[in-house]
Design a protein around this motif. Structure first.
Motif, PDB file in Angstrom:
ATOM      1  N   ASP A 277     -43.135  77.319 105.704  1.00 42.84           N
ATOM      2  CA  ASP A 277     -42.195  76.578 104.852  1.00 42.84           C
ATOM      3  C   ASP A 277     -42.951  75.638 103.912  1.00 42.84           C
ATOM      4  O   ASP A 277     -42.587  75.494 102.743  1.00 42.84           O
ATOM      5  CB  ASP A 277     -41.205  75.773 105.693  1.00 42.84           C
ATOM      6  N   GLY A 278     -43.998  75.015 104.408  1.00 43.02           N
ATOM      7  CA  GLY A 278     -44.796  74.105 103.584  1.00 43.02           C
ATOM      8  C   GLY A 278     -45.497  74.826 102.444  1.00 43.02           C
ATOM      9  O   GLY A 278     -45.525  74.334 101.311  1.00 43.02           O
ATOM     10  N   ILE A 279     -46.044  76.001 102.735  1.00 50.78           N
ATOM     11  CA  ILE A 279     -46.721  76.787 101.689  1.00 50.78           C
ATOM     12  C   ILE A 279     -45.738  77.148 100.587  1.00 50.78           C
ATOM     13  O   ILE A 279     -46.008  76.949  99.398  1.00 50.78           O
ATOM     14  CB  ILE A 279     -47.369  78.062 102.282  1.00 50.78           C
ATOM     15  N   ASN A 280     -44.567  77.672 100.965  1.00 51.54           N
ATOM     16  CA  ASN A 280     -43.592  78.071  99.948  1.00 51.54           C
ATOM     17  C   ASN A 280     -43.009  76.871  99.213  1.00 51.54           C
ATOM     18  O   ASN A 280     -42.686  76.967  98.029  1.00 51.54           O
ATOM     19  CB  ASN A 280     -42.487  78.937 100.556  1.00 51.54           C
TER      20      ASN A 280
ATOM     21  N   ILE B 123     -33.937  95.339 109.555  1.00 51.25           N
ATOM     22  CA  ILE B 123     -33.593  96.648 109.002  1.00 51.25           C
ATOM     23  C   ILE B 123     -33.841  96.725 107.496  1.00 51.25           C
ATOM     24  O   ILE B 123     -34.314  97.745 106.990  1.00 51.25           O
ATOM     25  CB  ILE B 123     -32.122  96.997 109.315  1.00 51.25           C
ATOM     26  N   PHE B 124     -33.525  95.654 106.774  1.00 47.02           N
ATOM     27  CA  PHE B 124     -33.592  95.707 105.314  1.00 47.02           C
ATOM     28  C   PHE B 124     -34.729  94.867 104.723  1.00 47.02           C
ATOM     29  O   PHE B 124     -35.507  95.358 103.912  1.00 47.02           O
ATOM     30  CB  PHE B 124     -32.255  95.246 104.692  1.00 47.02           C
ATOM     31  N   PHE B 125     -34.783  93.613 105.091  1.00 46.65           N
ATOM     32  CA  PHE B 125     -35.694  92.682 104.436  1.00 46.65           C
ATOM     33  C   PHE B 125     -37.169  93.023 104.664  1.00 46.65           C
ATOM     34  O   PHE B 125     -37.940  93.123 103.707  1.00 46.65           O
ATOM     35  CB  PHE B 125     -35.417  91.250 104.906  1.00 46.65           C
ATOM     36  N   PHE B 126     -37.575  93.174 105.915  1.00 43.59           N
ATOM     37  CA  PHE B 126     -38.993  93.417 106.192  1.00 43.59           C
ATOM     38  C   PHE B 126     -39.495  94.746 105.633  1.00 43.59           C
ATOM     39  O   PHE B 126     -40.575  94.785 105.036  1.00 43.59           O
ATOM     40  CB  PHE B 126     -39.307  93.268 107.682  1.00 43.59           C
ATOM     41  N   PRO B 127     -38.751  95.851 105.771  1.00 42.66           N
ATOM     42  CA  PRO B 127     -39.231  97.079 105.136  1.00 42.66           C
ATOM     43  C   PRO B 127     -39.347  96.941 103.616  1.00 42.66           C
ATOM     44  O   PRO B 127     -40.338  97.379 103.030  1.00 42.66           O
ATOM     45  CB  PRO B 127     -38.173  98.125 105.524  1.00 42.66           C
ATOM     46  N   PHE B 128     -38.334  96.319 102.970  1.00 43.50           N
ATOM     47  CA  PHE B 128     -38.404  96.112 101.525  1.00 43.50           C
ATOM     48  C   PHE B 128     -39.617  95.265 101.166  1.00 43.50           C
ATOM     49  O   PHE B 128     -40.372  95.596 100.246  1.00 43.50           O
ATOM     50  CB  PHE B 128     -37.129  95.436 101.004  1.00 43.50           C
ATOM     51  N   SER B 129     -39.808  94.157 101.865  1.00 45.39           N
ATOM     52  CA  SER B 129     -40.919  93.252 101.562  1.00 45.39           C
ATOM     53  C   SER B 129     -42.259  93.938 101.763  1.00 45.39           C
ATOM     54  O   SER B 129     -43.200  93.719 100.994  1.00 45.39           O
ATOM     55  CB  SER B 129     -40.844  91.994 102.428  1.00 45.39           C
ATOM     56  N   TRP B 130     -42.364  94.753 102.795  1.00 44.87           N
ATOM     57  CA  TRP B 130     -43.616  95.464 103.046  1.00 44.87           C
ATOM     58  C   TRP B 130     -43.913  96.455 101.912  1.00 44.87           C
ATOM     59  O   TRP B 130     -45.036  96.511 101.406  1.00 44.87           O
ATOM     60  CB  TRP B 130     -43.589  96.195 104.387  1.00 44.87           C
TER      61      TRP B 130
ATOM     62  N   LEU C 261     -42.887  85.986 100.125  1.00 42.36           N
ATOM     63  CA  LEU C 261     -41.538  86.360 100.540  1.00 42.36           C
ATOM     64  C   LEU C 261     -41.546  86.919 101.962  1.00 42.36           C
ATOM     65  O   LEU C 261     -40.698  86.554 102.790  1.00 42.36           O
ATOM     66  CB  LEU C 261     -40.975  87.392  99.563  1.00 42.36           C
ATOM     67  N   LEU C 262     -42.509  87.755 102.251  1.00 47.72           N
ATOM     68  CA  LEU C 262     -42.625  88.355 103.580  1.00 47.72           C
ATOM     69  C   LEU C 262     -42.838  87.293 104.659  1.00 47.72           C
ATOM     70  O   LEU C 262     -42.156  87.297 105.682  1.00 47.72           O
ATOM     71  CB  LEU C 262     -43.779  89.363 103.586  1.00 47.72           C
ATOM     72  N   ILE C 263     -43.746  86.368 104.434  1.00 49.36           N
ATOM     73  CA  ILE C 263     -43.992  85.349 105.461  1.00 49.36           C
ATOM     74  C   ILE C 263     -42.824  84.360 105.568  1.00 49.36           C
ATOM     75  O   ILE C 263     -42.527  83.869 106.651  1.00 49.36           O
ATOM     76  CB  ILE C 263     -45.338  84.611 105.279  1.00 49.36           C
TER      77      ILE C 263
ATOM     78  N   GLY D 284     -39.733  85.255 105.195  1.00 49.72           N
ATOM     79  CA  GLY D 284     -38.790  86.008 106.022  1.00 49.72           C
ATOM     80  C   GLY D 284     -39.123  85.862 107.492  1.00 49.72           C
ATOM     81  O   GLY D 284     -38.223  85.700 108.333  1.00 49.72           O
ATOM     82  N   LEU D 285     -40.400  85.899 107.826  1.00 52.66           N
ATOM     83  CA  LEU D 285     -40.823  85.677 109.209  1.00 52.66           C
ATOM     84  C   LEU D 285     -40.385  84.296 109.687  1.00 52.66           C
ATOM     85  O   LEU D 285     -39.847  84.147 110.788  1.00 52.66           O
ATOM     86  CB  LEU D 285     -42.345  85.831 109.322  1.00 52.66           C
ATOM     87  N   SER D 286     -40.575  83.298 108.850  1.00 50.74           N
ATOM     88  CA  SER D 286     -40.160  81.938 109.193  1.00 50.74           C
ATOM     89  C   SER D 286     -38.650  81.871 109.435  1.00 50.74           C
ATOM     90  O   SER D 286     -38.195  81.247 110.402  1.00 50.74           O
ATOM     91  CB  SER D 286     -40.562  80.965 108.082  1.00 50.74           C
ATOM     92  N   GLU D 287     -37.881  82.517 108.569  1.00 51.52           N
ATOM     93  CA  GLU D 287     -36.421  82.484 108.707  1.00 51.52           C
ATOM     94  C   GLU D 287     -35.968  83.180 109.984  1.00 51.52           C
ATOM     95  O   GLU D 287     -35.065  82.695 110.668  1.00 51.52           O
ATOM     96  CB  GLU D 287     -35.747  83.113 107.481  1.00 51.52           C
ATOM     97  N   VAL D 288     -36.595  84.294 110.324  1.00 57.47           N
ATOM     98  CA  VAL D 288     -36.245  84.993 111.564  1.00 57.47           C
ATOM     99  C   VAL D 288     -36.613  84.136 112.769  1.00 57.47           C
ATOM    100  O   VAL D 288     -35.827  84.027 113.725  1.00 57.47           O
ATOM    101  CB  VAL D 288     -36.920  86.384 111.633  1.00 57.47           C
TER     102      VAL D 288
END
Length: 173
Positions: free
Chosen positions: A8-11, A96-103, A145-147, A149-153
């Motif tokens: 969160d700090g990085i973003n 299902i959606f976010f991580f595959p798209f981000s990858w 964006l990918l990391i 998403g990890l934080s949000e999960v």
């Protein structure tokens, strides 16, 4: 959790720094308008440069927007669910959606950036600017964006109530 704070700090820092780009490209546009309409001396470089700066600005703020829940959501299904069910539907959506798209976004933008860099790709406008910095920014934005998403999960999974209080923004003065 420390990893959430770091991500969160990085973003947050990236978002605040990149937001300055909006001021820069607005200044360039104002300068170009002044030169064109008041002095009759249009610039050859302003249009291409502002296009690239806007692209950089737009793409780099994805992780920041996700951190602040500013992306568009369609809550037609989840609004009727209880807190726990809503939380797990969101986690499933990320998986299902976010991580595959981000990858795919990260992988493909890395390939685009490296190809552009190796070819020395330039814009085709009046002033030829290198394209690879913008394509490298696409890759960095995908990673941010990918990391995020990890934080949000992690916030969703680790939250006992299903509602995570937003962290205070870091002071970047």
């Amino acid at each position: 959790m420390p990893i959430i704070r770091v991500i969160d700090g990085i973003n947050e820092v990236v978002g605040r720094i990149v937001s300055i780009v909006a001021i820069v490209f607005a200044g360039i546009i104002i300068y170009d308008v002044f030169m064109r309409y008041f002095l009759g001396e249009p610039t050859r470089w302003a249009f291409d440069l502002t296009k690239q700066l806007y692209g950089f600005y737009f793409i780099m703020l994805g992780g920041y927007a996700l951190r602040h829940q500013a992306h568009v959501r369609v809550d037609l299904v989840t609004e009727r669910l209880g807190t726990q069910a809503r939380r797990w539907v969101e986690v499933a959506g990320y998986l299902i959606f976010f991580f595959p798209f981000s990858w795919v976004f990260a992988r493909r933008s890395f390939d685009f950036a490296m190809t552009s860099y190796k070819q020395g790709e330039l814009t085709y406008g009046a002033v030829q600017l290198p394209v690879y910095p913008l394509k490298i920014a696409m890759f960095l934005a995908a990673v941010l964006l990918l990391i995020q998403g990890l934080s949000e999960v992690l916030k969703l999974v680790l939250s006992k109530t299903g509602h995570v209080e937003p962290m205070e923004p870091m002071d970047v003065r």
